[in-house]
Design a protein around this motif. Structure first.
Motif, PDB file in Angstrom:
ATOM      1  N   GLY A   1       0.817  -1.216   0.000  1.00  0.00           N
ATOM      2  CA  GLY A   1       0.000   0.000   0.000  1.00  0.00           C
ATOM      3  C   GLY A   1       0.847   1.260   0.000  1.00  0.00           C
ATOM      4  O   GLY A   1       0.558   2.215  -0.723  1.00  0.00           O
ATOM      5  N   ALA A   2       1.900   1.269   0.796  1.00  0.00           N
ATOM      6  CA  ALA A   2       2.791   2.422   0.839  1.00  0.00           C
ATOM      7  C   ALA A   2       3.503   2.621  -0.497  1.00  0.00           C
ATOM      8  O   ALA A   2       3.693   3.748  -0.951  1.00  0.00           O
ATOM      9  CB  ALA A   2       3.811   2.261   1.958  1.00  0.00           C
ATOM     10  N   ALA A   3       3.859   1.522  -1.136  1.00  0.00           N
ATOM     11  CA  ALA A   3       4.591   1.581  -2.407  1.00  0.00           C
ATOM     12  C   ALA A   3       3.714   1.954  -3.589  1.00  0.00           C
ATOM     13  O   ALA A   3       4.237   2.280  -4.661  1.00  0.00           O
ATOM     14  CB  ALA A   3       5.274   0.242  -2.673  1.00  0.00           C
ATOM     15  N   THR A   4       2.397   1.922  -3.417  1.00  0.00           N
ATOM     16  CA  THR A   4       1.490   2.201  -4.539  1.00  0.00           C
ATOM     17  C   THR A   4       0.433   3.257  -4.221  1.00  0.00           C
ATOM     18  O   THR A   4      -0.396   3.565  -5.081  1.00  0.00           O
ATOM     19  CB  THR A   4       0.751   0.921  -4.975  1.00  0.00           C
ATOM     20  OG1 THR A   4      -0.009   0.412  -3.874  1.00  0.00           O
ATOM     21  CG2 THR A   4       1.713  -0.132  -5.497  1.00  0.00           C
ATOM     22  N   HIS A   5       0.436   3.825  -3.035  1.00  0.00           N
ATOM     23  CA  HIS A   5      -0.680   4.680  -2.613  1.00  0.00           C
ATOM     24  C   HIS A   5      -0.960   5.837  -3.554  1.00  0.00           C
ATOM     25  O   HIS A   5      -2.103   6.245  -3.706  1.00  0.00           O
ATOM     26  CB  HIS A   5      -0.455   5.191  -1.180  1.00  0.00           C
ATOM     27  CG  HIS A   5       0.594   6.239  -1.077  1.00  0.00           C
ATOM     28  ND1 HIS A   5       1.942   5.942  -1.093  1.00  0.00           N
ATOM     29  CD2 HIS A   5       0.492   7.593  -0.987  1.00  0.00           C
ATOM     30  CE1 HIS A   5       2.626   7.070  -1.012  1.00  0.00           C
ATOM     31  NE2 HIS A   5       1.771   8.078  -0.945  1.00  0.00           N
ATOM     32  N   ASP A   6       0.029   6.399  -4.206  1.00  0.00           N
ATOM     33  CA  ASP A   6      -0.162   7.538  -5.110  1.00  0.00           C
ATOM     34  C   ASP A   6      -0.053   7.162  -6.591  1.00  0.00           C
ATOM     35  O   ASP A   6       0.147   8.033  -7.436  1.00  0.00           O
ATOM     36  CB  ASP A   6       0.862   8.639  -4.809  1.00  0.00           C
ATOM     37  CG  ASP A   6       0.441   9.570  -3.690  1.00  0.00           C
ATOM     38  OD1 ASP A   6      -0.742   9.537  -3.285  1.00  0.00           O
ATOM     39  OD2 ASP A   6       1.293  10.339  -3.203  1.00  0.00           O
ATOM     40  N   VAL A   7      -0.219   5.892  -6.914  1.00  0.00           N
ATOM     41  CA  VAL A   7      -0.043   5.452  -8.302  1.00  0.00           C
ATOM     42  C   VAL A   7      -0.976   6.191  -9.261  1.00  0.00           C
ATOM     43  O   VAL A   7      -0.664   6.351 -10.441  1.00  0.00           O
ATOM     44  CB  VAL A   7      -0.200   3.913  -8.410  1.00  0.00           C
ATOM     45  CG1 VAL A   7      -1.649   3.476  -8.236  1.00  0.00           C
ATOM     46  CG2 VAL A   7       0.388   3.392  -9.715  1.00  0.00           C
ATOM     47  N   GLY A   8      -2.094   6.683  -8.765  1.00  0.00           N
ATOM     48  CA  GLY A   8      -3.015   7.448  -9.606  1.00  0.00           C
ATOM     49  C   GLY A   8      -2.419   8.739 -10.137  1.00  0.00           C
ATOM     50  O   GLY A   8      -2.940   9.336 -11.085  1.00  0.00           O
ATOM     51  N   LYS A   9      -1.302   9.164  -9.563  1.00  0.00           N
ATOM     52  CA  LYS A   9      -0.637  10.372 -10.058  1.00  0.00           C
ATOM     53  C   LYS A   9       0.091  10.113 -11.375  1.00  0.00           C
ATOM     54  O   LYS A   9       0.581  11.056 -12.001  1.00  0.00           O
ATOM     55  CB  LYS A   9       0.303  10.942  -8.993  1.00  0.00           C
ATOM     56  CG  LYS A   9      -0.464  11.518  -7.817  1.00  0.00           C
ATOM     57  CD  LYS A   9       0.437  12.142  -6.773  1.00  0.00           C
ATOM     58  CE  LYS A   9      -0.403  12.685  -5.618  1.00  0.00           C
ATOM     59  NZ  LYS A   9       0.428  13.316  -4.588  1.00  0.00           N
ATOM     60  N   THR A  10       0.131   8.861 -11.825  1.00  0.00           N
ATOM     61  CA  THR A  10       0.632   8.602 -13.175  1.00  0.00           C
ATOM     62  C   THR A  10      -0.371   9.150 -14.190  1.00  0.00           C
ATOM     63  O   THR A  10       0.009   9.488 -15.312  1.00  0.00           O
ATOM     64  CB  THR A  10       0.866   7.095 -13.438  1.00  0.00           C
ATOM     65  OG1 THR A  10      -0.360   6.389 -13.264  1.00  0.00           O
ATOM     66  CG2 THR A  10       1.931   6.537 -12.525  1.00  0.00           C
ATOM     67  N   VAL A  11      -1.632   9.236 -13.801  1.00  0.00           N
ATOM     68  CA  VAL A  11      -2.693   9.787 -14.652  1.00  0.00           C
ATOM     69  C   VAL A  11      -2.895  11.268 -14.346  1.00  0.00           C
ATOM     70  O   VAL A  11      -3.074  12.075 -15.255  1.00  0.00           O
ATOM     71  CB  VAL A  11      -4.015   9.012 -14.424  1.00  0.00           C
ATOM     72  CG1 VAL A  11      -5.157   9.632 -15.210  1.00  0.00           C
ATOM     73  CG2 VAL A  11      -3.848   7.546 -14.752  1.00  0.00           C
ATOM     74  N   HIS A  12      -2.865  11.625 -13.092  1.00  0.00           N
ATOM     75  CA  HIS A  12      -3.079  13.011 -12.654  1.00  0.00           C
ATOM     76  C   HIS A  12      -1.743  13.610 -12.228  1.00  0.00           C
ATOM     77  O   HIS A  12      -1.510  13.896 -11.053  1.00  0.00           O
ATOM     78  CB  HIS A  12      -4.109  13.042 -11.513  1.00  0.00           C
ATOM     79  CG  HIS A  12      -5.438  12.533 -11.932  1.00  0.00           C
ATOM     80  ND1 HIS A  12      -6.334  13.289 -12.654  1.00  0.00           N
ATOM     81  CD2 HIS A  12      -6.020  11.321 -11.775  1.00  0.00           C
ATOM     82  CE1 HIS A  12      -7.418  12.579 -12.916  1.00  0.00           C
ATOM     83  NE2 HIS A  12      -7.246  11.370 -12.388  1.00  0.00           N
ATOM     84  N   VAL A  13      -0.881  13.809 -13.193  1.00  0.00           N
ATOM     85  CA  VAL A  13       0.496  14.244 -12.942  1.00  0.00           C
ATOM     86  C   VAL A  13       0.541  15.612 -12.262  1.00  0.00           C
ATOM     87  O   VAL A  13       1.436  15.870 -11.454  1.00  0.00           O
ATOM     88  CB  VAL A  13       1.321  14.237 -14.253  1.00  0.00           C
ATOM     89  CG1 VAL A  13       2.743  14.722 -14.019  1.00  0.00           C
ATOM     90  CG2 VAL A  13       1.326  12.843 -14.856  1.00  0.00           C
ATOM     91  N   SER A  14      -0.437  16.462 -12.544  1.00  0.00           N
ATOM     92  CA  SER A  14      -0.436  17.795 -11.921  1.00  0.00           C
ATOM     93  C   SER A  14      -0.513  17.710 -10.399  1.00  0.00           C
ATOM     94  O   SER A  14      -0.077  18.634  -9.701  1.00  0.00           O
ATOM     95  CB  SER A  14      -1.596  18.634 -12.451  1.00  0.00           C
ATOM     96  OG  SER A  14      -2.841  18.062 -12.062  1.00  0.00           O
TER      97      SER A  14
END
Length: 197
Positions: free
Chosen positions: A73-86
């Motif tokens: 979970g810690a290693a992937t928690h912000d993976v959505g920022k690959t789509v929402h780079v801003s």
């Protein structure tokens, strides 16, 4: 994996003492074309989650929690920022649902994908100790203290240990202060990687 800026952010040893990201996560981030700075952030939070999980296991040997889920979970928690780079350099929560959707779409179980959506919503009743530890790692990596979050962790630990909440607060405060002391190095590590490769 070729020696790219992204691969150095995920597992390079010359510029960091941080633990590398798990292979499964590194492969996923490569596949998604993750910004190097995001990979560096995930690595820093993952490293802090390791420290927190080690501490919980040592201090609370009878507490049952899913260590591997916390680390994933810690290693992937912000993976959505690959789509929402801003949202790497500005505010926003669109990455949370997007991250969970991305993980589910790549075959990650709902149980593990949830952290992408729960890491910023720790006050919800369904949130377990694993979610709280991921949220805590996502704050303390940069030495940010969040009283409401820490109070929830203290309450869970006091319930599990049978010790007074003040004892658990002192113990948690001590470990967070120790981990927080390394924030400048983690922040510098993250900042040394560009948003775009």
């Amino acid at each position: 994996m070729a020696d790219t800026v992204l691969s150095r952010a995920m597992s390079g040893t010359l510029d960091s003492l941080l633990l590398p990201l798990p292979d499964r996560v590194a492969e996923l981030l490569s596949e998604l074309g993750s910004p190097p700075r995001l990979a560096a952030h995930l690595r820093a939070v993952h490293d802090v989650a390791h420290q927190l999980a080690d501490w919980v296991e040592q201090r609370y040997p009878t507490v049952t929690f899913d260590r591997e889920a916390v680390l994933f979970g810690a290693a992937t928690h912000d993976v959505g920022k690959t789509v929402h780079v801003s949202e790497l350099s500005g505010p926003g929560a669109a990455h949370e649902e997007a991250g969970q959707t991305l993980l589910l779409g790549h075959g990650v179980s709902r149980e593990l994908a949830r952290f992408a959506a729960t890491h910023a919503s720790w006050a919800e009743p369904r949130v377990g100790l694993e979610d709280l530890l991921v949220s805590l790692a996502d704050k303390i990596w940069k030495n940010k203290r969040v009283a409401d979050l820490e109070d929830l962790v203290v309450t869970r630990l006091a319930e599990a240990s049978g010790r007074a909440a003040w004892e658990e607060f002192i113990a948690l405060d001590g470990v967070l202060a120790r981990i927080g002391d390394g924030a400048d190095e983690r922040l510098a590590f993250q900042a040394s990687f560009p948003i775009y490769d």
